[in-house]
Each structure stands twice: as structure tokens, then as C-alpha cells.
Design an enzyme around this catalytic site. Sequence first.
Site, PDB file in Angstrom:
ATOM      1  N   GLU A   1       0.805  -1.137  -0.226  1.00 58.83           N
ATOM      2  CA  GLU A   1      -0.094   0.021   0.092  1.00 58.83           C
ATOM      3  C   GLU A   1       0.822   1.135   0.144  1.00 58.83           C
ATOM      4  O   GLU A   1       0.394   2.227   0.524  1.00 58.83           O
ATOM      5  CB  GLU A   1      -0.886   0.038   1.183  1.00 58.83           C
TER       6      GLU A   1
HETATM    7  C1  FAD Z   1       3.031  -9.893   0.620  1.00 64.96           C
HETATM    8  C2  FAD Z   1       2.713  -8.679  -0.628  1.00 64.96           C
HETATM    9  C3  FAD Z   1       1.347  -8.168  -0.841  1.00 64.96           C
HETATM   10  C4  FAD Z   1       0.997  -7.383  -1.870  1.00 64.96           C
HETATM   11  N1  FAD Z   1      -0.228  -7.135  -2.130  1.00 64.96           N
HETATM   12  C5  FAD Z   1      -0.667  -6.326  -3.018  1.00 64.96           C
HETATM   13  C6  FAD Z   1      -2.101  -6.328  -3.599  1.00 64.96           C
HETATM   14  O1  FAD Z   1      -2.707  -6.951  -3.104  1.00 64.96           O
HETATM   15  N2  FAD Z   1      -2.187  -5.671  -4.670  1.00 64.96           N
HETATM   16  C7  FAD Z   1      -1.206  -5.023  -5.230  1.00 64.96           C
HETATM   17  O2  FAD Z   1      -1.544  -4.323  -6.474  1.00 64.96           O
HETATM   18  N3  FAD Z   1       0.079  -4.941  -4.950  1.00 64.96           N
HETATM   19  C8  FAD Z   1       0.539  -5.910  -3.666  1.00 64.96           C
HETATM   20  N4  FAD Z   1       1.703  -5.677  -3.384  1.00 64.96           N
HETATM   21  C9  FAD Z   1       2.637  -4.893  -3.939  1.00 64.96           C
HETATM   22  C10 FAD Z   1       3.234  -3.698  -3.249  1.00 64.96           C
HETATM   23  O3  FAD Z   1       2.007  -2.854  -3.147  1.00 64.96           O
HETATM   24  C11 FAD Z   1       4.473  -3.163  -3.702  1.00 64.96           C
HETATM   25  O4  FAD Z   1       5.375  -4.036  -3.358  1.00 64.96           O
HETATM   26  C12 FAD Z   1       4.735  -1.993  -3.219  1.00 64.96           C
HETATM   27  O5  FAD Z   1       4.126  -0.814  -3.535  1.00 64.96           O
HETATM   28  C13 FAD Z   1       6.312  -1.738  -3.574  1.00 64.96           C
HETATM   29  O6  FAD Z   1       6.631  -1.779  -4.715  1.00 64.96           O
HETATM   30  P1  FAD Z   1       7.705  -2.642  -5.357  1.00 64.96           P
HETATM   31  O7  FAD Z   1       7.733  -3.849  -4.617  1.00 64.96           O
HETATM   32  O8  FAD Z   1       7.741  -2.428  -6.716  1.00 64.96           O
HETATM   33  O9  FAD Z   1       9.173  -1.761  -4.747  1.00 64.96           O
HETATM   34  P2  FAD Z   1       9.907  -0.627  -5.375  1.00 64.96           P
HETATM   35  O10 FAD Z   1       8.888   0.446  -6.035  1.00 64.96           O
HETATM   36  O11 FAD Z   1      10.848  -1.248  -6.386  1.00 64.96           O
HETATM   37  O12 FAD Z   1      10.550   0.053  -4.388  1.00 64.96           O
HETATM   38  C14 FAD Z   1      11.992  -0.148  -3.914  1.00 64.96           C
HETATM   39  C15 FAD Z   1      12.431   0.687  -3.130  1.00 64.96           C
HETATM   40  O13 FAD Z   1      12.300   2.066  -3.744  1.00 64.96           O
HETATM   41  C16 FAD Z   1      11.669   3.064  -2.939  1.00 64.96           C
HETATM   42  N5  FAD Z   1      11.159   3.892  -3.953  1.00 64.96           N
HETATM   43  C17 FAD Z   1      10.755   3.759  -5.056  1.00 64.96           C
HETATM   44  N6  FAD Z   1       9.785   4.993  -5.494  1.00 64.96           N
HETATM   45  C18 FAD Z   1      10.473   5.724  -4.878  1.00 64.96           C
HETATM   46  C19 FAD Z   1      10.120   7.234  -4.849  1.00 64.96           C
HETATM   47  N7  FAD Z   1       9.353   7.505  -5.906  1.00 64.96           N
HETATM   48  N8  FAD Z   1      10.502   7.820  -3.855  1.00 64.96           N
HETATM   49  C20 FAD Z   1      11.313   7.286  -2.975  1.00 64.96           C
HETATM   50  N9  FAD Z   1      11.558   5.987  -2.843  1.00 64.96           N
HETATM   51  C21 FAD Z   1      11.010   5.085  -3.767  1.00 64.96           C
HETATM   52  C22 FAD Z   1      10.954   2.182  -2.161  1.00 64.96           C
HETATM   53  O14 FAD Z   1      10.477   2.885  -1.089  1.00 64.96           O
HETATM   54  C23 FAD Z   1      11.454   1.036  -1.820  1.00 64.96           C
HETATM   55  O15 FAD Z   1      12.264   1.352  -0.644  1.00 64.96           O
HETATM   56  C24 FAD Z   1       2.255  -6.592  -2.290  1.00 64.96           C
HETATM   57  C25 FAD Z   1       3.402  -6.913  -2.008  1.00 64.96           C
HETATM   58  C26 FAD Z   1       3.617  -7.776  -1.084  1.00 64.96           C
HETATM   59  C27 FAD Z   1       4.971  -8.128  -0.925  1.00 64.96           C
END
Ligand code: FAD
Lengths: 308, 606, 249
Positions: free
Chosen positions: B444
Site C-alpha cells: 500500500e
Molecule cells: C506480501 C505482499 C502483498 C502485496 N499485495 C498487493 C496487492 O494486493 N495488490 C497490489 O497491487 N500490490 C500488492 N503488493 C505490492 C506492493 O504494493 C508493492 O510491493 C509496493 O508498492 C512496492 O513496490 P515494489 O515492490 O515494486 O518496490 P519498488 O517500488 O521497487 O521500491 C523499492 C524501494 O524504492 C523506494 N522507492 C520507489 N519509488 C520511490 C520514490 N518515488 N521515492 C522514494 N523512494 C522510492 C521504495 O520506498 C522502496 O524502498 C504486495 C506486495 C507484497 C510483498
Amino acid sequence: MPILILADHDNASLKPATAHAVTAATKLGGDVHILVAGRNAAPAAEQAAKLAGVAKVLLADDAAYEHALAEPVAALLVSLASGYSHVLAAATSAGKNVLPRVAALLDVAMISDITAVVAADTFERPIYAGNAVATVQSTDPVKVITVRTTAFEAAPATGSATVESIAAVADPALSGFISAELSKSERPELTSARIVISGGRGMQSGDNFHLLEGIADKLGAAVGASRAAVDAGFVPNDYQVGQTGKIVAPDLYVAVGISGAIQHLAGMKDSKVIVAINKDEEAPIFQVADYGLVADLFKALPELQQAI
Amino acid sequence: MTAAAIPYTPPLKEIRFVLDHLAGMAEVAALPGFEDASPDMVDSILGEAAKIAENVLAPLNRIGDVQGAKLGGDGVARTAEGWGTAWQALVEGGWNGLPFDPARGGMGLPNLLNTAVQEMWHSANMAFALCPMLTQGAVNAVQLYGSDALKDLYLPRMISGEWTGTMNITEPQAGSDLAATRSRAVPNGDHYLVTGQKIFITYGDHDLTENIVHLVLARLPDAPPGVKGISLFVVPKFLVNPDGSLGGRNQVKCVSLEHKLGIHGSPTAVLSFGDEGGATGFLVGEPNRGLEYMFTMMNHARLNVAMQGLSIAERAYQQALAYARDRVQGKPLGWSEGQSKGIVNHPDVRRLLMGMKARIEAMRGILYTAAAAVDVAHHHADEATRGRAALLVDLLTPIAKGWCTETGQQLASDGVQVHGGMGFIEETGAAQHQRDARITTIYEGTTAIQANDLINRKLLRDGGATANGLLDEIAALGGELSGHADEALRVTGAELTAAVHEARQAIAWVLAAAKQDPRLPAAASVTLLELMGVVAGGWQLARAAKVAAERLAEGDADTAFLSAKPLTARFYATHVLPKAAALRATVVNGSASVMALSEEQLFGAA
Amino acid sequence: MKILCAVKRVVDYNVKIRVKTDQSGVETSNVKFSMNPFDEIAVEEAVRLKEAGTATEIVVVSVGPTQAQETLRTALAMGADRAILVQTDVTTEPLAVAKVLKALVGKEAPGLVILGKQAIDDDCNQTGQMLAALLGWGQGTFASKVAPAGDAVAVTREIDGGLEVVSLKLPAVVTADLRLNEPRYASLPNIMKAKKKPLETVTPDSLGVDVTPRLKTVKVAEPAKRQAGIKVPDVATLVDKLKTEARVI
Ligand SMILES: Cc1cc2nc3c(=O)[nH]c(=O)nc-3n(C[C@H](O)[C@H](O)[C@H](O)COP(=O)(O)OP(=O)(O)OC[C@H]3O[C@@H](n4cnc5c(N)ncnc54)[C@H](O)[C@@H]3O)c2cc1C
Ligand SMILES: Cc1cc2nc3c(=O)[nH]c(=O)nc-3n(C[C@H](O)[C@H](O)[C@H](O)COP(=O)(O)OP(=O)(O)OC[C@H]3O[C@@H](n4cnc5c(N)ncnc54)[C@H](O)[C@@H]3O)c2cc1C
């Protein structure tokens, strides 16, 4: 005035509980009479007559009393009650079934499950599952009481009272016996057993649990275990007592070859009496045990089996 | 191996106190439509929900962790033993419909009450509670933006819980950055054909219900690029006939389930849409406004994930507290006869426990206050009042999500620490809380994304007006308490006043720095968010302390409970609020150094 | 057939009670109260009989303080139809409660009365038996199964040695034991509907019942603390202590 005890029996024999009620009755001051209401219940009456401190046994032998149904037995007791200061029974399922009915018919309060006689009109009884003890006093003309058997010794069978037959009274015919299913020899269930005997890793094998089972059968006890014993495969996991197993609070808990880890204690520390048998005198189990025996269990258990 | 059940006792008294005295349950119940939420009704509902939390959900927490969710050979995800029955209990109890429209089978009760119920369910079993949480979010989105046809067909069974809902946002290349969304939807008569792959979809597949309603973000063929070209679709697992009966299997395939650090009981699915041409989807609302709609779901979900921080901390705290009373290690300093010898009387163990207790109460205050504001924002008769409440919700949402989840994680870790070595051992159960808590700062929107939201949309957009307005209110309380006769209240008031001052300075610096270099506020953002969280927590504890002192003065006999409030507030005021100065210093003096090394230096040959 | 159930508001079974320092009773201010668990089972049984078409209406009665309304609402939420609070602040004894219930049975004419076998506060285990006595009805105590058929009900009773089945003429009184059933959780709609179900308040006086306690509580004390344990030298001493001192074998 004399005191009347309703006997708990199965016609053929008297239940041991009654002997405990007799001891409570002897503390009230007054002749002690026992009522045996049953069918072909002379053998039970004979046993009742042998209890020390009993002055007279009344035997009401009638088909209506065969199964100790509350309605006819209460009617009988009520017909007799005016001649007594107290009507007692052991707090068994039979006593608890009948006596409140008697009390209501006499329009008196009833005192359940007494654990001490303070005076002929004043008694102690546990409330809140034994977490408090109330002392209550009755001003009713007849005191109707059930007795917690574990709180009074059994009267010895050294007496010789007379057995007097009395007539049945009219059966209110409100209920009928259909059947009974009595579990005789099986060991009681762990959480409801009055006595639990548990083995730990010190038992060394599942086979050695027979040493506990022999004692358990003699005491009517359930068998439990520590997690280490379960993990080692000595016994199935429904034997486990403790934080993550069953919580028990029997009158007597015997821990054999169990060190007394807090996770185990969590499941049994509310037991009334705790006995520990362990060869390590430093074992923490001794800190909670009322009676600790520092010994090799393989020597102590056979001796125990003999001694009880 | 049988999994052990670790007990959870819902803190009904604390919950009731916060509902009544901090969140204003009575005022919420007075809003139009909430007449049913009378005090005795609230008691009945919380009491029954507590029973379910304690007796149905909590015992399954460990089982879920040990067994996990598994993908069957038939491509259907299987939940752990007993989960199906537990879900059935929620459905039969009508719990899922608590906050929804009575016309569609809901109960029409306040969000605030729902929040209290959700707290208990998340504490009892977070991996399980995600399912009702996401379903409620999906109901919100369809309810607000769906066509009548969609609502008629889907809402009754989603509200009852016969069908569950999901949120399909994330794709392999689109996590924090939703502009990178690639899934496509092509018009096809009365519906769309959806294709693409979604990852990390919570409860994306499971065996709890016969159907799953996916809410999916995808692009229309002619959509503008970026976040302005994303639309929202309903894509059911099984198609639904006009009479509501289930039709054929839609082209939504659960490709795999993730192996995770925590929340093992919650299936996290990779979903493939439209492998054979296109999954049947139905547009929600207007084209290209999907992200906006999804944010409705997400704001609901963000406050709920914030709640998970509180819930998991509460669970960890209860367990740590019980252990600390039983575990004996030496004689505690100053131990006296009659005291427990448990480690609970070692001052440092007490410090850990007090830290947990104080922060938990702070979080509950923030979250219930926000939940009440959601009700006011939606239901108050007066437009200006609604508007003010909405602004408060907007401001508190990123703070709550960021601070409560980071704090929840810290407290779950503190819970392990109280257990010593036993905490590190899985059977104890303390470790599970820490593993489960770990996801809350990620999904989220990560803490960074919350902090960006706080800076960009909540501070810079109105020049800090809303935030400073809230700080004014907090400062007034601090000022009032600073002069209080009671020492604990006085200290609380003074520390709160000082912390507000730090927060103002930090905000002022961020507003100014944004004009120089956009990277500066970004570098400061998470620290500023933490600072705001620290202050908001102090605000709530000070409010609680004040109410408690008033009640005591009025002769309320519950002295043990009430007199703990000012003392807990003082603990927080002296252990947590002083961090505000350090956080301000980091914001003001440290933001520039975040990016000081060049990328080459960061990676450079040492 | 109409069923009447009696429910008592008691300190919740999870609460670790404390004895008041003046020994007048146990601390009940600021502790959680709930429905006596055995009564919950009684209500559940009535609801099941209604769902099975055997019962037509369920009336629940509580004798106690105003707050017992919450307990009645819980029973209504479980599925009872109507509630009667017999309001009194007196600590009622089972005999008094039985008399109150008898008076209500006179008005309501139920075919079956189901109560819990005992209340977990005073642990008396008397009320059902007393009510049956006062009404001149049959009693099926400690029930683990209740099967009405025609003008009788077969009750399976948990007795010390196992199980016993008795047949009672209807109307009759049944008291519920733990294994009779597992009470349901009230559903949210039913909790809300419960608020609209009728709840009538009467007083013992209006029923012509004197509820003044017959027993005097002299004091309430903590149970004896666990005595510091001892080590015994051998098995013989152990057995002797268990028999004569602890009296547990
Ligand atoms: C167990 C689990 C359940 C989930 N459930 C759902 C679900 O039901 N539906 C759904 O759609 N998604 C779901 N997700 C996905 C989740 O919302 C994302 O993993 C999350 O939003 C982070 O995206 P990412 O994993 O691509 O990380 P990334 O976006 O790649 O982030 C990696 C790092 O970069 C940082 N970062 C990225 N962009 C920025 C920025 N602009 N400014 C500063 N820092 C930044 C982040 O804070 C993080 O530290 C789930 C994930 C998990 C692990
Ligand atoms: C999260 C968690 C939950 C747990 N839950 C439970 C639980 O529910 N129940 C439970 O029991 N444990 C539980 N444990 C395990 C607990 O910590 C202990 O490991 C366990 O109770 C030890 O069992 P024991 O006493 O049989 O074995 P040990 O600790 O190995 O003790 C064996 C004892 O036997 C004695 N002994 C050996 N030989 C003899 C002999 N010949 N004669 C006399 N004495 C002898 C030894 O002196 C020793 O004291 C749990 C542990 C964890 C981490």
C-alpha cells in the site's frame, strides 16, 4: 436432632463418596442417619451401616428408587426431613441432582459443595471456581447441604449401625429411566481427571510409560506428558500438558522425570497438589511441588505402584 | 506438527476508552444514518467481534504461519486448515457488511466501529484479516464509482462476503511507480478484454469462496501515457450471469504463489489475465480515471495497513507481557517481598514494555481519530465540517500509514527482545509477529511513498496550512497541560509544546528548501513523517491523559485504569517526544548530506 | 411449544477475580461481565429446538441488576424472541430465582424450561432443580442431549460414571452441561435486530416474590495459598503424605 445423609450407591454397593459425607456430618453434632433409597439395595445399606459414626441406616427399597431419579427420591427425603436438623449428600452428580429439589420443597436455602464445617449452621464453600472461599451461615430450620468429598476424610468402615426398612412414599411419576452407559475401566480424560500423572523426557521411552499407566489405573488417573516426551515420540501429542498443550488443574498432579520448564508449569501450576519425582534435586519442578521426591524414577515408580 | 495457539485477548476496555473519549463515538453516532450505533449496541457488537477474534481467528494465526497458503495442482490456491470455516463464520455473522449500505445488505454502521472490529481481527490473525480488509476496499470502489448494473450484480455478494475482492495494481515493472502500468484493456461490445500480468496480489486466489472479484488497473488502447491513462476494471474469477448465478471461468489464472518472509497464511498471487485472448472485464466509472478511483480503495487500505501496525504491536505486547511475568532471571533490582520475581521487574524490560504500551495507545488514538474523521467527512450535515474532516483524514493518512507501520515493526521487534533467546525461536510465536509486521511498511505504498505524499500533496500544496492548523491545536493542548497541577500532565504538556515547536521548524524548512532543490524535501520526507508521527502520538496520549485526569477529578472509581493514562503519557513525553528535536535537526541539517556522495562515490572502488 | 430460558450475568470466566480486602465479597467493579457460559448453552439449545421446528417461541429471563439487560440482549441476538428482566440489586440466591421463575412460568406457560446447570460465580448448581421442585415438574439435570418427542423429552445426563438417559413428562426443566452444544456467535444482523425485540422489566415484588437472601455471607476469603513444598525421603512417606495430609488419593 439427628442428621440425615442421602447415600450415593448403585444398589449393589455404596459409593465411597458417602463415607466422606459422613465425616462432615459427624462435625455437626447429632446422630447420623443414612438413607439408602434403591431397589434390592440391602447390600449398599449393609455397607452404609458399617461406616463409623453412623447411628442408623434407613432402607427404602422400592422399584421407584432403583435409578435414584430425583423426583421420587426427593419426595421421600422431604417426607423424612422434619425429623432432622441437616440433610446432607456428597456433592456427586446424584447428590447435586436431588438435594436442591429437596431444599426447594422444604422452602429452605441450600448450601452446595461445603469444604469445611465452621459451626452447625456455618460452612465454608468455594466460589468462583475455587478462587475464593465463602463462609455462609444458615438460619433455616433444616440445612440442606452437599459435601465436597475431597475436603473430608472418608469415615472408616468400623461401625455397626442398625438397618431399618422404611416404606416408599408416592412416586410423583414425572420421569422414567431409559438407559445408562457407564464407562468403567477407561482412564479419565486429561483435563477433567481428578488425578493426572505425567512423564517427561526422563521416561526414556514410550514403553516405559507403562510404569505410569499401572499407577494411573490404580488411582483412576489420566496420563499426561511433557513436550519433550511428546517430541521424542514416547506418547501421542494429545498427552502434552503445558503452555502449548493441555491445561490441567487436577486435585493431584504427579510429574515424573519432568524438569519443570515454565512452558510445562503453565499447564499444571493450578493443580491442587503437585508431586515431583526427579533424580536432579535442583530441577525447577521442585519449586512448585508440594511433595518432592529426589529419586530415580525407575526405582520409585514400581515402589509407588506397590504402595498405593 | 501441531501448531500452538498463542492467546489474544481483545483490549476492549482500551478500545472503548479511545472510542468514547478520543474519537468521539457519541458524535459519530449522532451523524445522520448512524442512529443504530448507540452505546449498548456498540458494546454488543464489540463484545461479539472480540469473541470471534479471540476464539475463531487467533487460534488460526500460528497454523496459517506454519502451513501457509499453497497452490494446488488444479491451479487453485489453498488456505491453511480451518481458514475456510473461519471465513464462513464471518460471512454467516454478516461481519463483512458492517460499514456498508443497508440497501445492499450492509449494516450501515460507522467506519469508526468497523475500525475497532478490524483492529481486533488484525491482532488475532493479520494474514487472515487481509482478506476482509481488501474485500471491504473493493466494495468501497464499486459502491462509489461502479455503474448501477455493476453494483446490483456484484455488491450484495461482496458485502455479504460470499465473494471476496482484490486490488490488482502491481506489475513486475510497476510497483511504486504506477505510471509504468502496462496491462491492457480493449473494448469488446459491452465489456473489455483485459490482458497482462499482475504480481503480489493478496488473496488473488484462494479456496475460501466460490468467486473472487478482481479490481484491475489497465490501459485502454488510446489512453494517454502515465498515470492519467489508467482505467479501473472489474474482472471476476468466474463470470456472473445476469441472474447472479455463476457462469464460466474467466481468463484469470493464478500462475504461482510467493514464498514470503511473513503473512504465510495470506496467498500472494501472480495473476495472468487473458492468456487466451482476454479476460472479460467491466469498466468501473469513466475511462482513464482508474488511479483516482483506486486511491479510494488505497486510502481505505492505507489506514487499514496503518491499523495492522497497531494490531500486530498489540498482539506482540500481550505476549511479551505474559512472558515477562513468568520468566525469572535473578532477583530484580529493588525487589521486595510480594512482588513478582519475573523479568517484568527488571527496569530495562519494563522500559521495553512501557515503550510498547505507550506507543500502542498513541497509535490507537491516531487511528481511531482518523477513522472518526472519515465518518464525519462522509456523513456530516454541514459541508464545511465535512471539508475540514476530509482535510484531517488526508493529512493523517500518510502519517498514520508511515508511522504506525514503522512503529509496529519496531514494537514487534521489542516483543522478541523481551523474550530473549526464546523470542528468536519460532515455537514461541514472538518471531512470527516480527516477520508478519515486516510487510506493513512496504505494501500500500512504502514509507517513502507515504512521505512523498505527505510532502507533495499535504504540505507543499497548501503551503503547510493544514499541518500547521493541526499543530496549532496540539500546541494549545500542550500549553493547557503545561500549567496543570498534576506533574505527569505538566511534563507531558511541556514536552508536547517543545515537540510541536520542532515540527513547525522542520516544516518551515521543508517548504523553503522545496524552492531551492526538489531533492531536499524528498531527502527529508521520511524523517519529517516520523517527526509528525511522534508529535501526533504525543497529542493523542496527552488527550487521553487529560480526559483521564478529568474523570478522576469527577470521582470515577476506575482509578487503576485512569491514573495509568497520565503516567503513560509522561513516559511517552520523556522517551519519545524528545526525539522530535533530533528529527528536526536531521531534517534541517542533514537533508543536504543525503545526496552528497556522487553515485560514483557510492559505488566507487573503495 | 414455548421455551423459557434463564440467563445470569456473571463475572466473565476469563477474569481472574480478586477478593475484596474487607472480605465482604469479590471485586466486581470494573471487571468484565458476560452471560454465564452454561446459560449460553441453554439458550443455544432452545434456539436449535426452534430452528428444528420443535419450539415456537423462546422467552429469556434474567433476574438481576439493570445491566443484566446486556445479557438479555445477547440472548436475543442468539435467537431468543423476547426478554424479561426481573430487576433487583439484591444478590439473589437460587431459591429466590427459582421462585421468580416459577411466577413467570405461571404467566408464560412454557412447555420446557432450560437453564444452565450452574452459575460460574456462586457455583451453586441448584436453580433448575429447585424450579422443577416448585413447579412439581420433572427435571433433567446436566444434560448433554435433549430430544423432545410428543409429550415427553428424553434427556441424556452426564453423571459421574458416564451417561444416563431419562424420559421426562412435559412440561419439564432441563439444565445444560458443557457438552450439550457449542453456542453460536451472534450474527451482526441479529445483534442489531435484538435491539428491537421486546424487553420487559418487572420486579420481584410485582411477581409477589420475596428475594431477600436466606443465607448470611459471613466472609469471603482468598483460598489457602500453596504451602511451601517439602522434600520427602522415600516413596512410603510420599504415599502417606498424599493419603493423610493432602488427602488426594
Ligand atoms: C506480501 C505482499 C502483498 C502485496 N499485495 C498487493 C496487492 O494486493 N495488490 C497490489 O497491487 N500490490 C500488492 N503488493 C505490492 C506492493 O504494493 C508493492 O510491493 C509496493 O508498492 C512496492 O513496490 P515494489 O515492490 O515494486 O518496490 P519498488 O517500488 O521497487 O521500491 C523499492 C524501494 O524504492 C523506494 N522507492 C520507489 N519509488 C520511490 C520514490 N518515488 N521515492 C522514494 N523512494 C522510492 C521504495 O520506498 C522502496 O524502498 C504486495 C506486495 C507484497 C510483498
Ligand atoms: C514455545 C515453546 C512452547 C513449549 N510448550 C511446552 C508445553 O506445552 N509443554 C511442555 O512440557 N513443554 C513445552 N515446551 C518445552 C519446554 O521448554 C521443555 O523443553 C520441556 O518441558 C522439557 O521437558 P522435560 O521436562 O520432559 O525434559 P527435560 O527438561 O529434558 O527434563 C527431563 C528431566 O528428567 C529428569 N530425569 C532424567 N532421568 C531421570 C530418572 N531416571 N529418574 C528421575 N528423573 C530423571 C531429569 O533430571 C530432568 O529434570 C515448550 C517450549 C517452547 C520453546
